[in-house]
Write a protein that holds these residues in place. Structure first.
Motif, mmCIF file in Angstrom:
data_model
loop_
_atom_site.group_PDB
_atom_site.id
_atom_site.type_symbol
_atom_site.label_atom_id
_atom_site.label_comp_id
_atom_site.label_asym_id
_atom_site.label_seq_id
_atom_site.Cartn_x
_atom_site.Cartn_y
_atom_site.Cartn_z
ATOM 1 N N ALA A 118 -8.621 -11.868 -11.382
ATOM 2 C CA ALA A 118 -7.388 -11.795 -10.586
ATOM 3 C C ALA A 118 -6.808 -10.395 -10.486
ATOM 4 C CB ALA A 118 -6.335 -12.736 -11.181
ATOM 5 N N ILE A 119 -7.471 -9.389 -11.026
ATOM 6 C CA ILE A 119 -6.919 -8.028 -10.993
ATOM 7 C C ILE A 119 -6.589 -7.605 -9.564
ATOM 8 C CG2 ILE A 119 -7.488 -5.590 -11.334
ATOM 9 C CD1 ILE A 119 -8.931 -6.385 -13.893
ATOM 10 N N THR A 120 -7.536 -7.755 -8.658
ATOM 11 C CA THR A 120 -7.270 -7.335 -7.276
ATOM 12 C C THR A 120 -6.378 -8.309 -6.518
ATOM 13 O OG1 THR A 120 -9.448 -8.227 -6.689
ATOM 14 C CG2 THR A 120 -9.285 -5.856 -7.007
ATOM 15 N N PRO A 121 -6.534 -9.637 -6.656
ATOM 16 C CA PRO A 121 -5.603 -10.520 -5.952
ATOM 17 C C PRO A 121 -4.147 -10.330 -6.355
ATOM 18 C CG PRO A 121 -7.548 -11.749 -6.635
ATOM 19 C CD PRO A 121 -7.652 -10.393 -7.260
ATOM 20 N N VAL A 122 -3.881 -10.110 -7.627
ATOM 21 C CA VAL A 122 -2.498 -9.890 -8.056
ATOM 22 C C VAL A 122 -1.937 -8.641 -7.381
ATOM 23 C CG1 VAL A 122 -1.043 -9.222 -10.019
ATOM 24 C CG2 VAL A 122 -2.624 -11.143 -10.235
ATOM 25 N N ALA A 123 -2.719 -7.554 -7.376
ATOM 26 C CA ALA A 123 -2.261 -6.333 -6.714
ATOM 27 C C ALA A 123 -2.044 -6.561 -5.224
ATOM 28 C CB ALA A 123 -3.277 -5.211 -6.944
ATOM 29 N N ALA A 124 -2.963 -7.303 -4.600
ATOM 30 C CA ALA A 124 -2.877 -7.515 -3.154
ATOM 31 C C ALA A 124 -1.681 -8.371 -2.767
ATOM 32 C CB ALA A 124 -4.168 -8.176 -2.651
ATOM 33 N N GLU A 129 0.214 -1.802 0.080
ATOM 34 C CA GLU A 129 -1.131 -1.220 0.010
ATOM 35 C C GLU A 129 -1.166 0.097 -0.753
ATOM 36 O OE1 GLU A 129 -4.502 0.333 3.135
ATOM 37 O OE2 GLU A 129 -3.188 -1.319 3.722
ATOM 38 N N ALA A 130 -0.161 0.943 -0.564
ATOM 39 C CA ALA A 130 -0.180 2.258 -1.200
ATOM 40 C C ALA A 130 -0.097 2.181 -2.722
ATOM 41 C CB ALA A 130 0.982 3.112 -0.664
ATOM 42 N N GLU A 131 0.467 1.092 -3.239
ATOM 43 C CA GLU A 131 0.645 0.971 -4.683
ATOM 44 C C GLU A 131 -0.459 0.171 -5.361
ATOM 45 O OE1 GLU A 131 4.625 0.042 -6.071
ATOM 46 O OE2 GLU A 131 5.417 0.481 -4.074
ATOM 47 N N ARG A 132 -1.339 -0.438 -4.587
ATOM 48 C CA ARG A 132 -2.361 -1.288 -5.189
ATOM 49 C C ARG A 132 -3.361 -0.527 -6.056
ATOM 50 N NH1 ARG A 132 -3.771 -4.427 0.243
ATOM 51 N NH2 ARG A 132 -1.629 -4.940 0.789
ATOM 52 N N PRO A 133 -3.845 0.660 -5.657
ATOM 53 C CA PRO A 133 -4.771 1.369 -6.550
ATOM 54 C C PRO A 133 -4.187 1.601 -7.942
ATOM 55 C CG PRO A 133 -4.785 2.375 -4.375
ATOM 56 C CD PRO A 133 -3.670 1.382 -4.367
ATOM 57 N N LYS A 134 -2.905 1.905 -8.008
ATOM 58 C CA LYS A 134 -2.261 2.126 -9.312
ATOM 59 C C LYS A 134 -2.257 0.846 -10.129
ATOM 60 C CE LYS A 134 1.446 4.557 -9.112
ATOM 61 N NZ LYS A 134 2.863 4.950 -8.882
ATOM 62 N N ALA A 135 -1.930 -0.286 -9.485
ATOM 63 C CA ALA A 135 -1.892 -1.562 -10.205
ATOM 64 C C ALA A 135 -3.283 -1.975 -10.676
ATOM 65 C CB ALA A 135 -1.295 -2.645 -9.306
ATOM 66 N N ILE A 136 -4.292 -1.809 -9.826
ATOM 67 C CA ILE A 136 -5.660 -2.156 -10.204
ATOM 68 C C ILE A 136 -6.139 -1.277 -11.351
ATOM 69 C CG2 ILE A 136 -8.059 -2.165 -9.394
ATOM 70 C CD1 ILE A 136 -6.931 -2.926 -6.610
ATOM 71 N N ALA A 137 -5.799 0.013 -11.288
ATOM 72 C CA ALA A 137 -6.190 0.928 -12.362
ATOM 73 C C ALA A 137 -5.518 0.543 -13.676
ATOM 74 C CB ALA A 137 -5.823 2.360 -11.980
ATOM 75 N N LEU A 327 -7.564 -10.594 2.737
ATOM 76 C CA LEU A 327 -7.186 -11.999 2.887
ATOM 77 C C LEU A 327 -7.895 -12.895 1.878
ATOM 78 C CD1 LEU A 327 -6.947 -12.714 6.716
ATOM 79 C CD2 LEU A 327 -5.112 -12.676 5.040
ATOM 80 N N VAL A 328 -9.065 -12.457 1.423
ATOM 81 C CA VAL A 328 -9.850 -13.233 0.453
ATOM 82 C C VAL A 328 -10.197 -12.331 -0.730
ATOM 83 C CG1 VAL A 328 -10.786 -14.961 2.030
ATOM 84 C CG2 VAL A 328 -11.885 -12.718 1.879
ATOM 85 N N ALA A 329 -9.176 -11.638 -1.243
ATOM 86 C CA ALA A 329 -9.395 -10.682 -2.336
ATOM 87 C C ALA A 329 -9.964 -11.359 -3.573
ATOM 88 C CB ALA A 329 -8.083 -9.981 -2.675
ATOM 89 N N GLY A 330 -9.554 -12.606 -3.833
ATOM 90 C CA GLY A 330 -10.078 -13.314 -4.994
ATOM 91 C C GLY A 330 -11.556 -13.601 -4.866
ATOM 92 N N SER A 331 -11.976 -14.081 -3.703
ATOM 93 C CA SER A 331 -13.398 -14.363 -3.479
ATOM 94 C C SER A 331 -14.222 -13.084 -3.550
ATOM 95 C CB SER A 331 -13.587 -15.039 -2.119
ATOM 96 O OG SER A 331 -12.911 -16.273 -2.076
#
Length: 397
Positions: A118-124, A129-137, A327-331
């Motif tokens: 869920a790392i990427t779905p939570v960020a998404a 969008e601009a803050e997602r790389p920081k959250a994923i990292a 749209l399907v970040a979890g998959s």
């Protein structure tokens, strides 16, 4: 079309989620640093203790794709179930005997993909969008921080109290996540695939996601093989177990720091491709150096460099998969994690066949790692504007 609105609780969600992610790794490696002690405690063989960790990648391979689809459909419910099952598994391990330990580890192994995928779905779903790389990292770095905590606690606390501490931490983390998840995802409603199979097809339909699935098994496999077999491969050269432990700790500490910083820098400056390439090249050189001159100094420098430059490939790959199929970040994440865990199993297994010939094993690992170089996509793919179907995000309640 209107974009994301960052809610006040969004980073609270990321923080609580990252804590649960760290606990998954803490629990996974509970017995790894104290294999002999645990074998004596439970009166079983060391190989039986090894299975308490080995079941984790096996369950991940089985569950990665269905969990990814579930995350696209029911993000908060899926992650919260994972956190609760994780805590339940920790409580089961408090029972007296190996059977309780194995049952508890099985539950936590099942919980791990529900959380880490869920790392990427939570960020998404929670951040613009601009803050997602920081959250994923941040979330990825937290998983490696959990590994460090596992090594530190295992070497300073007896097994019985250790299991109790981990159970308390898991319960607290699940509670914090439940509170944080009261915040609604700050997402704009958008059309989504009609069925779970359509989710999977939409994720696999992205050329970037497919390329990431080809790329990630190599760095994931190289890191896992190096950390798994470092001691038996370096011991013939006179490297002690304590020295190997120091090298591995340096490797993971460097990875935590680098994963929190380097992917964010790469995303902000359009340097994803060069970061991936440098990480792969450094890993190849480190393996060659260990084949030619196996020693504590070379191992320390090599594993430190691998941690600092190869491990950040994971959050970069995860972020790229989310950008390509938001749209399907979890998959998409499920497919990437499936590929990574499969690569870890294969590369670690193949390398393990060469433990009696350390130089050949390191050279084989260097050759396998080098395969990733032509798989890194072009700069316009990695650092350009997101492309692909459905660059919108839904509210996955």
């Amino acid at each position: 079309m209107p974009g994301y609105v960052t809610t006040r609780g969004a980073w609270g969600v990321v923080g609580a989620f990252s804590l649960v992610g760290a606990v998954t790794q803490l629990v996974w490696l509970t017995y790894a640093p104290i294999t002999d002690e645990a074998a004596g405690h439970y009166e079983v063989s060391t190989s039986a203790i090894g299975w308490l960790a080995n079941i984790f990648p096996l369950w991940y391979v089985l569950l990665a794709v269905p969990v990814g689809v579930a995350l696209d459909r029911w993000l908060r419910g899926t992650v919260l179930v994972g956190a609760l099952v994780l805590a339940a598994g920790c409580l089961v391990r408090l029972g007296d005997g190996y059977g309780w330990a194995f049952a508890g580890q099985t539950l936590t192994a099942i919980a791990q993909p529900l959380v880490v995928t869920a790392i990427t779905p939570v960020a998404a779903r929670y951040l613009p969008e601009a803050e997602r790389p920081k959250a994923i990292a941040l979330a990825t770095a937290s998983t490696f921080a959990g590994m460090i905590a596992a090594f530190v606690l295992a070497t300073t606390v007896d097994l019985g109290p250790l299991l109790g501490i981990e159970a308390v931490v898991a319960l607290l983390a699940a509670g914090l996540l439940a509170v944080a998840f009261r915040a609604e995802p700050a997402a704009v409603e958008a059309p989504r695939p009609a069925t779970a199979l359509a989710d999977f097809r939409a994720a696999w339909g992205s050329p970037v996601v497919r390329r990431m699935c080809l790329l990630v098994p190599v760095p994931f496999g190289t890191f896992t093989a190096l950390t798994t077999w470092a001691e038996p491969l370096l011991s013939p050269a006179g490297v002690t177990a304590d020295q190997t432990g120091l090298m591995l700790m340096a490797n993971v500490v460097a990875g935590v720091v680098a994963c929190a910083v380097l992917p964010v820098w790469a995303a902000a400056h359009g340097r994803r491709r060069v970061t991936l390439l440098v990480g792969v090249v450094v890993a190849v050189l480190a393996c060659v150096a260990l084949a030619v001159r196996p020693s504590f100094p070379v191992g320390m420098v090599g594993l430190l460099a691998v941690g600092a430059l190869l491990l950040p490939s994971l959050p970069i790959v995860l972020e790229l998969s989310e950008r390509a199929a938001p749209l399907v970040a979890g998959s998409a994440a499920g497919l990437v994690w499936l590929a990574g865990q499969s690569g870890a199993l294969v590369v670690t297994g193949v390398t393990g066949l060469w433990l009696d010939a350390p130089a050949a094993a390191f050279l084989l690992l260097a050759a396998i790692t080098a395969v990733a170089l032509p798989l890194v996509p072009r700069r316009e793919v990695l650092d350009g504007e997101p492309t692909g179907p459905g660059h919108q995000v839904v509210n996955p309640v």
